[in-house]
Write a protein that holds these residues in place. Structure first.
Motif, PDB file in Angstrom:
ATOM      1  N   GLY A 201      36.134  29.896  -4.748  1.00 40.38           N
ATOM      2  CA  GLY A 201      35.599  30.221  -6.060  1.00 40.38           C
ATOM      3  C   GLY A 201      35.822  31.676  -6.403  1.00 40.38           C
ATOM      4  O   GLY A 201      36.227  32.482  -5.573  1.00 40.38           O
ATOM      5  N   GLY A 202      35.510  32.020  -7.638  1.00 39.30           N
ATOM      6  CA  GLY A 202      35.707  33.366  -8.142  1.00 39.30           C
ATOM      7  C   GLY A 202      35.925  33.300  -9.636  1.00 39.30           C
ATOM      8  O   GLY A 202      35.802  32.233 -10.252  1.00 39.30           O
ATOM      9  N   PRO A 203      36.251  34.419 -10.273  1.00 41.84           N
ATOM     10  CA  PRO A 203      36.523  34.386 -11.709  1.00 41.84           C
ATOM     11  C   PRO A 203      37.611  33.366 -12.069  1.00 41.84           C
ATOM     12  O   PRO A 203      37.571  32.742 -13.126  1.00 41.84           O
ATOM     13  N   VAL A 204      38.584  33.221 -11.189  1.00 48.48           N
ATOM     14  CA  VAL A 204      39.566  32.135 -11.256  1.00 48.48           C
ATOM     15  C   VAL A 204      39.503  31.408  -9.916  1.00 48.48           C
ATOM     16  O   VAL A 204      39.646  32.031  -8.863  1.00 48.48           O
ATOM     17  N   LYS A 205      39.268  30.118  -9.948  1.00 53.25           N
ATOM     18  CA  LYS A 205      39.223  29.343  -8.713  1.00 53.25           C
ATOM     19  C   LYS A 205      40.643  29.102  -8.214  1.00 53.25           C
ATOM     20  O   LYS A 205      41.568  28.925  -9.014  1.00 53.25           O
ATOM     21  N   VAL A 206      40.791  29.055  -6.906  1.00 52.86           N
ATOM     22  CA  VAL A 206      42.086  28.826  -6.283  1.00 52.86           C
ATOM     23  C   VAL A 206      41.961  27.669  -5.300  1.00 52.86           C
ATOM     24  O   VAL A 206      40.992  27.602  -4.531  1.00 52.86           O
ATOM     25  N   VAL A 207      42.921  26.752  -5.337  1.00 52.36           N
ATOM     26  CA  VAL A 207      43.006  25.683  -4.360  1.00 52.36           C
ATOM     27  C   VAL A 207      44.350  25.805  -3.649  1.00 52.36           C
ATOM     28  O   VAL A 207      45.402  25.876  -4.301  1.00 52.36           O
ATOM     29  N   GLU A 217      41.201  28.044 -14.299  1.00 56.23           N
ATOM     30  CA  GLU A 217      40.686  29.131 -15.119  1.00 56.23           C
ATOM     31  C   GLU A 217      39.455  28.719 -15.908  1.00 56.23           C
ATOM     32  O   GLU A 217      38.825  29.557 -16.563  1.00 56.23           O
ATOM     33  N   ALA A 218      39.102  27.434 -15.872  1.00 56.96           N
ATOM     34  CA  ALA A 218      37.857  26.995 -16.491  1.00 56.96           C
ATOM     35  C   ALA A 218      36.685  27.641 -15.771  1.00 56.96           C
ATOM     36  O   ALA A 218      36.746  27.909 -14.575  1.00 56.96           O
ATOM     37  N   GLY A 219      35.608  27.884 -16.523  1.00 53.20           N
ATOM     38  CA  GLY A 219      34.429  28.491 -15.923  1.00 53.20           C
ATOM     39  C   GLY A 219      34.084  29.800 -16.594  1.00 53.20           C
ATOM     40  O   GLY A 219      34.851  30.337 -17.400  1.00 53.20           O
ATOM     41  N   ASN A 220      32.937  30.346 -16.258  1.00 57.09           N
ATOM     42  CA  ASN A 220      32.411  31.537 -16.917  1.00 57.09           C
ATOM     43  C   ASN A 220      31.389  32.200 -15.999  1.00 57.09           C
ATOM     44  O   ASN A 220      30.988  31.616 -14.973  1.00 57.09           O
ATOM     45  N   PRO A 221      30.939  33.402 -16.323  1.00 57.00           N
ATOM     46  CA  PRO A 221      30.014  34.113 -15.428  1.00 57.00           C
ATOM     47  C   PRO A 221      28.705  33.378 -15.160  1.00 57.00           C
ATOM     48  O   PRO A 221      28.057  33.621 -14.140  1.00 57.00           O
ATOM     49  N   GLY A 222      28.308  32.466 -16.049  1.00 56.50           N
ATOM     50  CA  GLY A 222      27.073  31.729 -15.825  1.00 56.50           C
ATOM     51  C   GLY A 222      27.091  30.875 -14.584  1.00 56.50           C
ATOM     52  O   GLY A 222      26.036  30.502 -14.060  1.00 56.50           O
ATOM     53  N   GLY A 224      27.873  31.875 -11.780  1.00 58.95           N
ATOM     54  CA  GLY A 224      27.446  32.714 -10.664  1.00 58.95           C
ATOM     55  C   GLY A 224      25.939  32.697 -10.530  1.00 58.95           C
ATOM     56  O   GLY A 224      25.267  33.718 -10.729  1.00 58.95           O
ATOM     57  N   THR A 225      25.403  31.542 -10.211  1.00 58.28           N
ATOM     58  CA  THR A 225      23.956  31.369 -10.093  1.00 58.28           C
ATOM     59  C   THR A 225      23.637  30.565  -8.844  1.00 58.28           C
ATOM     60  O   THR A 225      24.494  29.827  -8.332  1.00 58.28           O
ATOM     61  N   ALA A 226      22.423  30.714  -8.353  1.00 61.61           N
ATOM     62  CA  ALA A 226      22.028  30.043  -7.110  1.00 61.61           C
ATOM     63  C   ALA A 226      22.216  28.542  -7.223  1.00 61.61           C
ATOM     64  O   ALA A 226      21.791  27.917  -8.195  1.00 61.61           O
ATOM     65  N   GLY A 227      22.873  27.965  -6.229  1.00 65.86           N
ATOM     66  CA  GLY A 227      23.067  26.526  -6.176  1.00 65.86           C
ATOM     67  C   GLY A 227      24.350  26.027  -6.784  1.00 65.86           C
ATOM     68  O   GLY A 227      24.724  24.870  -6.595  1.00 65.86           O
ATOM     69  N   SER A 228      25.064  26.873  -7.510  1.00 65.16           N
ATOM     70  CA  SER A 228      26.285  26.441  -8.180  1.00 65.16           C
ATOM     71  C   SER A 228      27.338  25.956  -7.178  1.00 65.16           C
ATOM     72  O   SER A 228      27.988  24.924  -7.383  1.00 65.16           O
ATOM     73  N   GLY A 229      27.497  26.686  -6.086  1.00 62.14           N
ATOM     74  CA  GLY A 229      28.475  26.282  -5.077  1.00 62.14           C
ATOM     75  C   GLY A 229      28.108  24.982  -4.389  1.00 62.14           C
ATOM     76  O   GLY A 229      28.994  24.205  -4.004  1.00 62.14           O
ATOM     77  N   ASP A 230      26.806  24.715  -4.255  1.00 61.60           N
ATOM     78  CA  ASP A 230      26.382  23.446  -3.665  1.00 61.60           C
ATOM     79  C   ASP A 230      26.816  22.276  -4.537  1.00 61.60           C
ATOM     80  O   ASP A 230      27.225  21.219  -4.028  1.00 61.60           O
ATOM     81  N   VAL A 231      26.723  22.457  -5.845  1.00 65.50           N
ATOM     82  CA  VAL A 231      27.172  21.415  -6.775  1.00 65.50           C
ATOM     83  C   VAL A 231      28.670  21.172  -6.603  1.00 65.50           C
ATOM     84  O   VAL A 231      29.117  20.032  -6.499  1.00 65.50           O
ATOM     85  N   GLU A 266      28.456  26.853 -23.866  1.00 62.76           N
ATOM     86  CA  GLU A 266      28.548  26.650 -25.314  1.00 62.76           C
ATOM     87  C   GLU A 266      27.222  26.182 -25.901  1.00 62.76           C
ATOM     88  O   GLU A 266      26.833  26.595 -26.991  1.00 62.76           O
ATOM     89  N   ARG A 267      26.541  25.332 -25.180  1.00 58.31           N
ATOM     90  CA  ARG A 267      25.336  24.702 -25.719  1.00 58.31           C
ATOM     91  C   ARG A 267      24.081  25.527 -25.479  1.00 58.31           C
ATOM     92  O   ARG A 267      23.177  25.565 -26.329  1.00 58.31           O
ATOM     93  N   ILE A 268      23.999  26.201 -24.314  1.00 57.33           N
ATOM     94  CA  ILE A 268      22.777  26.904 -23.939  1.00 57.33           C
ATOM     95  C   ILE A 268      22.934  28.411 -24.070  1.00 57.33           C
ATOM     96  O   ILE A 268      22.049  29.110 -24.565  1.00 57.33           O
ATOM     97  N   GLY A 269      24.057  28.922 -23.622  1.00 57.18           N
ATOM     98  CA  GLY A 269      24.302  30.357 -23.626  1.00 57.18           C
ATOM     99  C   GLY A 269      25.171  30.721 -22.448  1.00 57.18           C
ATOM    100  O   GLY A 269      25.262  29.959 -21.478  1.00 57.18           O
ATOM    101  N   PRO A 270      25.810  31.879 -22.490  1.00 59.25           N
ATOM    102  CA  PRO A 270      26.774  32.232 -21.441  1.00 59.25           C
ATOM    103  C   PRO A 270      26.139  32.442 -20.069  1.00 59.25           C
ATOM    104  O   PRO A 270      26.813  32.293 -19.056  1.00 59.25           O
ATOM    105  N   VAL A 271      24.879  32.811 -20.028  1.00 54.56           N
ATOM    106  CA  VAL A 271      24.142  32.872 -18.761  1.00 54.56           C
ATOM    107  C   VAL A 271      22.774  32.245 -18.981  1.00 54.56           C
ATOM    108  O   VAL A 271      22.301  32.140 -20.114  1.00 54.56           O
ATOM    109  N   GLY A 272      22.156  31.820 -17.902  1.00 51.03           N
ATOM    110  CA  GLY A 272      20.820  31.268 -17.996  1.00 51.03           C
ATOM    111  C   GLY A 272      20.741  29.772 -17.849  1.00 51.03           C
ATOM    112  O   GLY A 272      19.651  29.222 -17.679  1.00 51.03           O
ATOM    113  N   TYR A 273      21.871  29.075 -17.918  1.00 56.04           N
ATOM    114  CA  TYR A 273      21.823  27.658 -17.560  1.00 56.04           C
ATOM    115  C   TYR A 273      21.712  27.553 -16.042  1.00 56.04           C
ATOM    116  O   TYR A 273      22.016  28.480 -15.304  1.00 56.04           O
ATOM    117  N   LEU A 274      21.243  26.402 -15.577  1.00 55.82           N
ATOM    118  CA  LEU A 274      20.887  26.247 -14.169  1.00 55.82           C
ATOM    119  C   LEU A 274      21.892  25.379 -13.424  1.00 55.82           C
ATOM    120  O   LEU A 274      22.511  24.487 -14.003  1.00 55.82           O
TER     121      LEU A 274
END
Length: 291
Positions: A201-207, A217-222, A224-231, A266-274
């Motif tokens: 992971g990172g600003p651009v994910k690499v496989v 390149e999909a994704g955004n700074p939001g 970067g929140t706890a649990g995102s990598g587990d998903v 887009e729906r909630i905001g660039p940061v703060g979604y869970l």
């Protein structure tokens, strides 16, 4: 940086996932060895994501102290509580029980919610040499790789590593700044050394898989929140259970994760979604991409 292929909807349309089938057995079994006394939510995030991509049967092996709560929180699960190490994760001495639970599973996830690198490496080391399934080593479970990256290639199991730049640097015993200066090149290096598929992971994910490299390149700074990598780890493991090969599961999982984050931004905001909101976006995304 080595050449990489951009992952977008058109690429995925030409690389369709296996048909899910109409029966839970046809959609595959997986076991997640995840969570701990202080991190039960990580296990819940991972297994929920696995269900959301269509995995048929999911079993969770977790610390005994949180097993009942997780079973109630996710009634779709089969949950087994294991004796705990001092760190709060399943004790490495429970390896035989984990192996019994994993029998017949096509995919095994280890690491989501692990908190102690030494205990994590010991648990992984007691389990994976005896597995023949595809194994996702997530986050701190990659401490097993740090000790000897080349040994993964000698085992019967097939491996996918889902790591962040810091964990990738630890696996390669390099400085994180050096790794981040060429994330794709270092992901490819780890993939070659381990014969594994590497999703970083990172600003651009690499496989990275063999000589192949993809970037998401999909994704955004939001994200970067706890649990995102587990998903993300759960998405990849669920796709493996459905029959996707390791590279396909990693590429699709990374794109679904990033795009789910974009929908929420887009729906909630660039940061703060869970992180727990990410997996709910996935079934609709899968339907769109399948069309």
């Amino acid at each position: 940086m080595p050449d990489s292929t951009l992952v977008d909807a058109a690429l995925l349309a030409d690389w369709p996932l296996p048909e899910p089938g109409s029966d839970k057995e046809e959609r595959g079994r997986l076991v997640a060895v995840a969570g701990g006394r202080d991190t039960p939510g990580a296990a819940l995030l991972a297994v929920d994501a696995a269900f959301r991509v269509g995995a048929g049967k999911v079993r969770l092996a977790t610390a005994r102290s949180c097993a009942t709560a997780l079973a109630v929180a996710a009634p779709e699960l089969m949950v087994t509580g294991l004796a705990e190490h001092d760190s709060g994760i399943a004790d490495p001495a429970q390896a035989a029980r984990v192996l019994a639970l994993a029998e017949g599973s096509s995919a095994v996830l280890m690491g989501s919610g692990f908190t102690d690198p030494e205990a994590s490496a010991a648990l992984v080391g007691a389990v994976v040499p005896h597995l023949g399934a595809t194994v996702v080593l997530d986050a701190i479970a990659s401490a097993y790789v740090t000790e000897d990256p080349e040994r993964l290639a000698t085992l019967d199991a097939t491996f996918v590593l889902t790591v962040n730049p810091s964990e990738l640097a630890h696996c390669l015993d390099l400085d994180q700044d050096e790794v981040e200066s060429d994330l794709a090149g270092h992901a490819a290096l780890l993939a070659r050394r381990t014969s594994a598929t590497v999703l970083c992971g990172g600003p651009v994910k690499v496989v990275a898989h063999g000589d192949d490299l993809w970037r998401v390149e999909a994704g955004n700074p939001g994200l970067g929140t706890a649990g995102s990598g587990d998903v993300q780890a759960g998405l990849v493991t669920g796709l493996l259970a459905r029959g996707a090969d390791p590279a396909q599961a990693a590429v699709w999982g990374a794109f679904l994760h990033g795009t789910a984050g974009d929908r929420l931004a887009e729906r909630i905001g660039p940061v703060g979604y869970l992180a727990r909101e990410l997996a709910g976006e996935v079934p609709g995304l899968l339907a769109e991409l399948s069309r």
